[in-house]
Design a protein around this motif. Structure first.
Motif, PDB file in Angstrom:
ATOM      1  N   GLU A 100       0.830  -1.210   0.000  1.00 52.65           N
ATOM      2  CA  GLU A 100       0.000   0.000   0.000  1.00 52.65           C
ATOM      3  C   GLU A 100       0.861   1.254   0.000  1.00 52.65           C
ATOM      4  O   GLU A 100       0.517   2.254  -0.644  1.00 52.65           O
ATOM      5  N   LYS A 101       1.968   1.211   0.709  1.00 54.68           N
ATOM      6  CA  LYS A 101       2.878   2.358   0.757  1.00 54.68           C
ATOM      7  C   LYS A 101       3.431   2.673  -0.635  1.00 54.68           C
ATOM      8  O   LYS A 101       3.466   3.842  -1.054  1.00 54.68           O
ATOM      9  N   ILE A 102       3.844   1.636  -1.373  1.00 51.28           N
ATOM     10  CA  ILE A 102       4.367   1.843  -2.721  1.00 51.28           C
ATOM     11  C   ILE A 102       3.265   2.356  -3.649  1.00 51.28           C
ATOM     12  O   ILE A 102       3.483   3.285  -4.443  1.00 51.28           O
ATOM     13  N   ASP A 103       2.088   1.775  -3.552  1.00 44.71           N
ATOM     14  CA  ASP A 103       0.971   2.210  -4.402  1.00 44.71           C
ATOM     15  C   ASP A 103       0.604   3.666  -4.122  1.00 44.71           C
ATOM     16  O   ASP A 103       0.296   4.435  -5.048  1.00 44.71           O
ATOM     17  N   ARG A 104       0.641   4.045  -2.831  1.00 44.07           N
ATOM     18  CA  ARG A 104       0.327   5.436  -2.475  1.00 44.07           C
ATOM     19  C   ARG A 104       1.374   6.380  -3.048  1.00 44.07           C
ATOM     20  O   ARG A 104       1.039   7.455  -3.561  1.00 44.07           O
ATOM     21  N   GLU A 105       2.650   6.001  -2.961  1.00 44.89           N
ATOM     22  CA  GLU A 105       3.713   6.834  -3.530  1.00 44.89           C
ATOM     23  C   GLU A 105       3.497   7.033  -5.030  1.00 44.89           C
ATOM     24  O   GLU A 105       3.625   8.151  -5.548  1.00 44.89           O
ATOM     25  N   ILE A 106       3.167   5.966  -5.721  1.00 49.06           N
ATOM     26  CA  ILE A 106       2.948   6.052  -7.175  1.00 49.06           C
ATOM     27  C   ILE A 106       1.761   6.949  -7.482  1.00 49.06           C
ATOM     28  O   ILE A 106       1.836   7.816  -8.371  1.00 49.06           O
ATOM     29  N   GLU A 107       0.666   6.768  -6.771  1.00 51.06           N
ATOM     30  CA  GLU A 107      -0.535   7.557  -7.042  1.00 51.06           C
ATOM     31  C   GLU A 107      -0.311   9.046  -6.767  1.00 51.06           C
ATOM     32  O   GLU A 107      -0.814   9.901  -7.496  1.00 51.06           O
ATOM     33  N   LEU A 108       0.433   9.366  -5.712  1.00 54.30           N
ATOM     34  CA  LEU A 108       0.709  10.776  -5.406  1.00 54.30           C
ATOM     35  C   LEU A 108       1.648  11.396  -6.440  1.00 54.30           C
ATOM     36  O   LEU A 108       1.433  12.512  -6.910  1.00 54.30           O
ATOM     37  N   HIS A 109       2.698  10.658  -6.793  1.00 53.53           N
ATOM     38  CA  HIS A 109       3.758  11.230  -7.619  1.00 53.53           C
ATOM     39  C   HIS A 109       3.357  11.344  -9.090  1.00 53.53           C
ATOM     40  O   HIS A 109       3.724  12.304  -9.764  1.00 53.53           O
ATOM     41  N   ARG A 110       2.591  10.400  -9.610  1.00 51.81           N
ATOM     42  CA  ARG A 110       2.324  10.348 -11.049  1.00 51.81           C
ATOM     43  C   ARG A 110       1.535  11.555 -11.541  1.00 51.81           C
ATOM     44  O   ARG A 110       1.595  11.888 -12.735  1.00 51.81           O
ATOM     45  N   VAL A 111       0.806  12.242 -10.675  1.00 46.87           N
ATOM     46  CA  VAL A 111      -0.023  13.377 -11.111  1.00 46.87           C
ATOM     47  C   VAL A 111       0.692  14.722 -10.935  1.00 46.87           C
ATOM     48  O   VAL A 111       0.119  15.768 -11.238  1.00 46.87           O
ATOM     49  N   LEU A 112       1.926  14.699 -10.436  1.00 49.34           N
ATOM     50  CA  LEU A 112       2.639  15.952 -10.186  1.00 49.34           C
ATOM     51  C   LEU A 112       3.389  16.393 -11.439  1.00 49.34           C
ATOM     52  O   LEU A 112       4.106  15.602 -12.066  1.00 49.34           O
ATOM     53  N   HIS A 113       3.240  17.666 -11.773  1.00 50.62           N
ATOM     54  CA  HIS A 113       3.910  18.223 -12.953  1.00 50.62           C
ATOM     55  C   HIS A 113       4.399  19.627 -12.613  1.00 50.62           C
ATOM     56  O   HIS A 113       3.630  20.587 -12.609  1.00 50.62           O
ATOM     57  N   HIS A 114       5.676  19.724 -12.314  1.00 51.23           N
ATOM     58  CA  HIS A 114       6.270  21.012 -11.952  1.00 51.23           C
ATOM     59  C   HIS A 114       7.759  20.939 -12.243  1.00 51.23           C
ATOM     60  O   HIS A 114       8.390  19.888 -12.062  1.00 51.23           O
ATOM     61  N   LYS A 115       8.332  22.049 -12.680  1.00 50.93           N
ATOM     62  CA  LYS A 115       9.731  22.018 -13.098  1.00 50.93           C
ATOM     63  C   LYS A 115      10.698  21.743 -11.956  1.00 50.93           C
ATOM     64  O   LYS A 115      11.844  21.353 -12.194  1.00 50.93           O
ATOM     65  N   HIS A 116      10.248  21.947 -10.716  1.00 54.56           N
ATOM     66  CA  HIS A 116      11.121  21.671  -9.580  1.00 54.56           C
ATOM     67  C   HIS A 116      10.670  20.442  -8.781  1.00 54.56           C
ATOM     68  O   HIS A 116      10.986  20.303  -7.601  1.00 54.56           O
ATOM     69  N   ILE A 117       9.928  19.570  -9.442  1.00 47.71           N
ATOM     70  CA  ILE A 117       9.566  18.261  -8.896  1.00 47.71           C
ATOM     71  C   ILE A 117      10.102  17.207  -9.856  1.00 47.71           C
ATOM     72  O   ILE A 117       9.930  17.316 -11.073  1.00 47.71           O
ATOM     73  N   SER A 189      19.757  18.446 -11.810  1.00 50.15           N
ATOM     74  CA  SER A 189      19.804  18.014 -13.202  1.00 50.15           C
ATOM     75  C   SER A 189      21.109  18.423 -13.865  1.00 50.15           C
ATOM     76  O   SER A 189      21.942  19.118 -13.275  1.00 50.15           O
ATOM     77  N   GLU A 190      21.269  18.020 -15.117  1.00 47.53           N
ATOM     78  CA  GLU A 190      22.459  18.360 -15.885  1.00 47.53           C
ATOM     79  C   GLU A 190      22.667  19.862 -15.958  1.00 47.53           C
ATOM     80  O   GLU A 190      23.787  20.356 -15.924  1.00 47.53           O
ATOM     81  N   SER A 191      21.567  20.611 -16.045  1.00 52.16           N
ATOM     82  CA  SER A 191      21.641  22.075 -16.155  1.00 52.16           C
ATOM     83  C   SER A 191      21.639  22.768 -14.801  1.00 52.16           C
ATOM     84  O   SER A 191      21.377  23.966 -14.715  1.00 52.16           O
ATOM     85  N   MET A 192      21.902  22.023 -13.736  1.00 46.77           N
ATOM     86  CA  MET A 192      21.979  22.548 -12.367  1.00 46.77           C
ATOM     87  C   MET A 192      20.633  23.060 -11.861  1.00 46.77           C
ATOM     88  O   MET A 192      20.571  23.961 -11.044  1.00 46.77           O
ATOM     89  N   GLU A 193      19.562  22.449 -12.330  1.00 39.90           N
ATOM     90  CA  GLU A 193      18.224  22.800 -11.853  1.00 39.90           C
ATOM     91  C   GLU A 193      17.821  21.803 -10.776  1.00 39.90           C
ATOM     92  O   GLU A 193      17.993  20.594 -10.942  1.00 39.90           O
ATOM     93  N   LEU A 194      17.296  22.304  -9.681  1.00 42.31           N
ATOM     94  CA  LEU A 194      16.960  21.447  -8.545  1.00 42.31           C
ATOM     95  C   LEU A 194      15.561  20.854  -8.694  1.00 42.31           C
ATOM     96  O   LEU A 194      14.631  21.525  -9.144  1.00 42.31           O
ATOM     97  N   LYS A 195      15.430  19.593  -8.275  1.00 44.48           N
ATOM     98  CA  LYS A 195      14.153  18.876  -8.333  1.00 44.48           C
ATOM     99  C   LYS A 195      13.894  18.205  -6.980  1.00 44.48           C
ATOM    100  O   LYS A 195      14.751  17.490  -6.465  1.00 44.48           O
ATOM    101  N   VAL A 196      12.728  18.420  -6.423  1.00 45.86           N
ATOM    102  CA  VAL A 196      12.331  17.739  -5.187  1.00 45.86           C
ATOM    103  C   VAL A 196      11.853  16.341  -5.552  1.00 45.86           C
ATOM    104  O   VAL A 196      11.035  16.172  -6.467  1.00 45.86           O
ATOM    105  N   GLY A 197      12.371  15.329  -4.869  1.00 51.68           N
ATOM    106  CA  GLY A 197      11.996  13.952  -5.184  1.00 51.68           C
ATOM    107  C   GLY A 197      11.794  13.096  -3.962  1.00 51.68           C
ATOM    108  O   GLY A 197      11.779  13.576  -2.829  1.00 51.68           O
ATOM    109  N   ASP A 198      11.610  11.784  -4.211  1.00 50.08           N
ATOM    110  CA  ASP A 198      11.388  10.750  -3.187  1.00 50.08           C
ATOM    111  C   ASP A 198      10.129  11.037  -2.369  1.00 50.08           C
ATOM    112  O   ASP A 198      10.178  11.674  -1.311  1.00 50.08           O
ATOM    113  N   PHE A 199       9.016  10.505  -2.876  1.00 49.53           N
ATOM    114  CA  PHE A 199       7.728  10.736  -2.220  1.00 49.53           C
ATOM    115  C   PHE A 199       7.273   9.504  -1.437  1.00 49.53           C
ATOM    116  O   PHE A 199       6.082   9.273  -1.262  1.00 49.53           O
ATOM    117  N   GLY A 200       8.256   8.739  -0.956  1.00 44.96           N
ATOM    118  CA  GLY A 200       7.944   7.535  -0.203  1.00 44.96           C
ATOM    119  C   GLY A 200       7.210   7.790   1.095  1.00 44.96           C
ATOM    120  O   GLY A 200       6.461   6.932   1.570  1.00 44.96           O
TER     121      GLY A 200
END
Length: 660
Positions: A100-117, A189-200
């Motif tokens: 359930e924890k993995i499924d919740r992470e996938i469901e939360l993360h898959r709908v996020l669209h932002h240049k710093h995510i 990222s390669e262009s030194m842009e920061l991304k927030v990750g790991d939604f476990g």
């Protein structure tokens, strides 16, 4: 092909055959090989197939490890696109709550669209593992950068924090709490842009009464309310942001101790130290982010409006070299060429308005251009000269002034009369022309004289409720705007007569007169070099560029600090800055002729002490930006209300701190 050569690099116990150049055939060969060697561990397979789409991916090097999963480079063999693949063995999520924890992470993360995510691309699973394909960040994480760098510079921290806040603001708008903000979860990222990750550990934001009270996250970054099981809110992410900022600047978390129990005690008490090596703005922001009470922490919208961001340089980009070494601010030839064009457009000749603002934005934000300025400054540093202290000025008050003093002090104790005579006389000793680049004793003599005058007034001034009637302020010069760029260049300010000055970090001082054409340069005591912006000596080009940059920045971005006006003097500027000092409450500025100004942050009030016609005058600018000017001798006799006295006392303490 380099890609296929990489695929061919098998572990030592595997076949050394080179893969065929056909990706699909490679996929088939690997599947056959897996069937023939079913005893081999499944996680060692180099080629992974999505059962639903038939796409083949090549697993590369390990990028990171977590509680349930490992993260690998993963290349789509049909497109050569590289992903960061989070691979979770089914054996690690065999229990329902784990799945359930993995499924919740996938469901939360898959709908996020932002240049710093970190972008979520796809997920699938086979009989052995679950695969989550994410955006690949080749510069790894801030944890890796800090491990190589130990500490980061404040402009770099502003750069990263701005992007973290942007991504975090988006998450909170989606009613998602991250709950595990730390350096290892900020990817670059390669262009030194920061991304927030790991939604476990991410979760939906619940109403206050229904919030999750589970203690989860990284111990050093937990907030007091989480430790006390009061529930997670947006404020807990803001707390973690404070821990992140502290760690980037100082190389260690704020509550780190030798044992976890003590760490938790420090967190619950919000007990941490703020070294004086940090700027006052950094200390103030960290203190607000790490406020013990959640409601006292700033909103995300307010963080980027804090002085830490508005009063300091924040680059638009960082060079990749920042990942492994402190910036040396070296720029390439194309960047130099661009800077020259930008500087020419900004500082010389006629300017198209649109191009002007475009260029101004680049000069204020582009990292490489600003670094070029710093490079130029290094070339023009002048060695601090040792000079003899000037003899006392020896000025004496006029006979009419002496008679006025005698009349006004009749009947007062002799010590009070002596203090008033000193105030009226305005004797400044050796401070008539001095500079920060001179021996410190010279600046100290100015500070000590002003402190003596101010102390004498406060010790003998009666306490009253009403402010006395003010007098005319005459041709008063005072600081209407200022910018602290001491982390790179120096301290810049604009006087009320529109003269702009910069006290550089190397101890030299430059003034750009109100005509915007004449520059006065002070490198030694009493020595002033004069030249014009149309004919700048080669060794001063870098500093003049910075001086003009300060002037344009203040003109375009800052408002005047009060209603006092004075006539511009196109001749020798009377004031140039000797010393400035910032506390958590106020900014102090001390000038060559003994003019002493203190700006209070919280209510924008100001005190200005100066001499006019051999008499000390004190000007007070109140919260409404309305000014009143008094003879200091009048205040000593008539007194002043408590709020003005308190500001005078605080100003004296700041001055005494400088003297000591």
């Amino acid at each position: 092909m380099e890609l296929l050569r990489n695929i061919a690099q098998q572990p030592a116990n595997s076949s050394n055959k080179t893969c065929e150049p056909n990706p699909q055939r490679s996929c088939e060969m690997q599947r056959k090989k897996t069937e023939d060697h079913s005893h081999a561990p499944a996680e060692m397979a180099r080629i992974v197939t999505d059962p639903a789409t038939g796409k083949c991916y090549c697993r590369g090097k390990v990028l990171g490890k977590g509680g349930f999963a490992k993260c690998y480079e993963m290349t789509d063999l049909s497109t050569s696109k590289v992903y960061a693949a989070k691979i979770i063995p089914h054996t690690r999520v065999s229990k329902p709550h784990q799945r359930e924890k993995i499924d919740r992470e996938i469901e939360l993360h898959r709908v996020l669209h932002h240049k710093h995510i970190v972008h979520f691309y796809h997920h699938f699973e086979d009989k052995d593992n679950i695969y989550i394909l994410l955006e690949y960040c080749s510069r790894r994480s801030l944890a890796h950068i800090l491990k190589a760098r130990k500490v980061l510079m404040e402009p770099e921290v502003r750069y990263y924090l701005r992007q973290i806040v942007s991504g975090l603001k988006y998450l909170h708008e989606q009613e998602i709490l991250h709950r595990d903000l730390k350096l290892g979860n900020f990817f670059v990222s390669e262009s030194m842009e920061l991304k927030v990750g790991d939604f476990g550990l991410a979760a939906k934001l619940e109403p206050a009464g229904d919030r999750k009270k589970t203690i989860c996250g990284t111990p050093n970054y937990l907030s007091p309310e989480v430790l006390n099981k009061q529930g997670h809110g947006c404020e807990s992410d803001v707390w973690a942001l404070g821990c992140v900022m502290y760690t980037m600047l100082l190389g260690r978390p704020p509550f780190e101790t030798t044992n976890l129990k003590e760490t938790y005690r420090c967190i619950r008490e919000a007990r941490f130290s703020l070294p004086s090596t940090l700027s006052s703005q950094a200390r103030q922001l960290i203190s607000s982010l790490l406020a013990k009470t959640p409601e006292d922490r700033p909103l995300l919208d307010h963080i980027l409006r804090h002085d830490f961001f508005t009063q300091g340089f924040m680059p638009e980009r960082l060079p990749a070299s920042c990942c492994h070494s402190a910036p040396d601010f070296h720029v390439s030839s194309p960047a130099k060429s661009f800077f020259k064009k930008a500087a020419a457009a900004l500082f010389g000749g006629r300017r198209d308005k649109v191009k002007y603002y475009d260029t101004l934005n680049k000069l204020t934000k582009e990292e490489e251009d600003i670094y070029k300025l710093r490079r130029d400054l290094k070339k023009t540093v002048i060695t601090q000269q040792q000079t003899k202290q000037l003899t006392e000025d020896g000025r004496t008050p006029s006979p009419s002034a002496e008679r006025a003093v005698a009349a006004s002090t009749e009947g007062l104790p002799s010590t009070t009369r002596d203090t008033i005579r000193l105030i009226v006389r305005g004797s400044l000793g050796s401070c008539s022309s001095s500079s920060e680049c001179l021996e410190d004793s010279t600046t100290g003599s100015v500070a000590e004289t002003v402190a003596s005058v101010l102390r004498g007034c406060l010790e003998n001034m009666p306490k009253v409720d009403d402010i006395p009637k003010g007098t005319g302020c005459g041709n008063l010069q005072w600081v209407t705007k200022w910018v602290d760029y001491s982390n790179k260049y120096g301290f810049g300010y604009q006087l009320s007569d529109h003269i702009v000055g910069v006290l550089f970090n190397n101890g030299t001082h430059m003034s750009l007169l109100a005509d915007k054409k004449t520059v006065h340069y002070y490198a030694e005591l009493g020595q002033c070099s004069v030249f014009y912006t149309s004919d700048v000596p080669e060794q001063f080009v870098g500093q003049v560029t910075v001086l003009k940059y300060f002037a344009h920045y203040m003109e375009e971005n800052l408002m005047d600090g009060g209603d006092l006006l004075s006539q511009a003097d196109t001749h020798m500027p009377r004031l140039y800055l000797l010393q400035w000092l910032k506390s958590d409450r106020a900014l102090m500025m001390l000038f060559n002729d003994g003019t002493f100004q203190v700006n209070f942050y919280h209510d924008h009030t100001k005190i200005i002490l100066c001499t006019q016609k051999e008499e000390y005058m004190l000007t007070y600018i109140n919260e409404e930006r309305v000014s009143s000017t008094f003879r200091l001798s009048s205040l000593l006799s008539a007194g002043c209300p408590a709020d003005l006295r308190q500001r005078m006392e605080y100003s004296l303490n700041m001055l005494l701190q400088r003297c000591n």
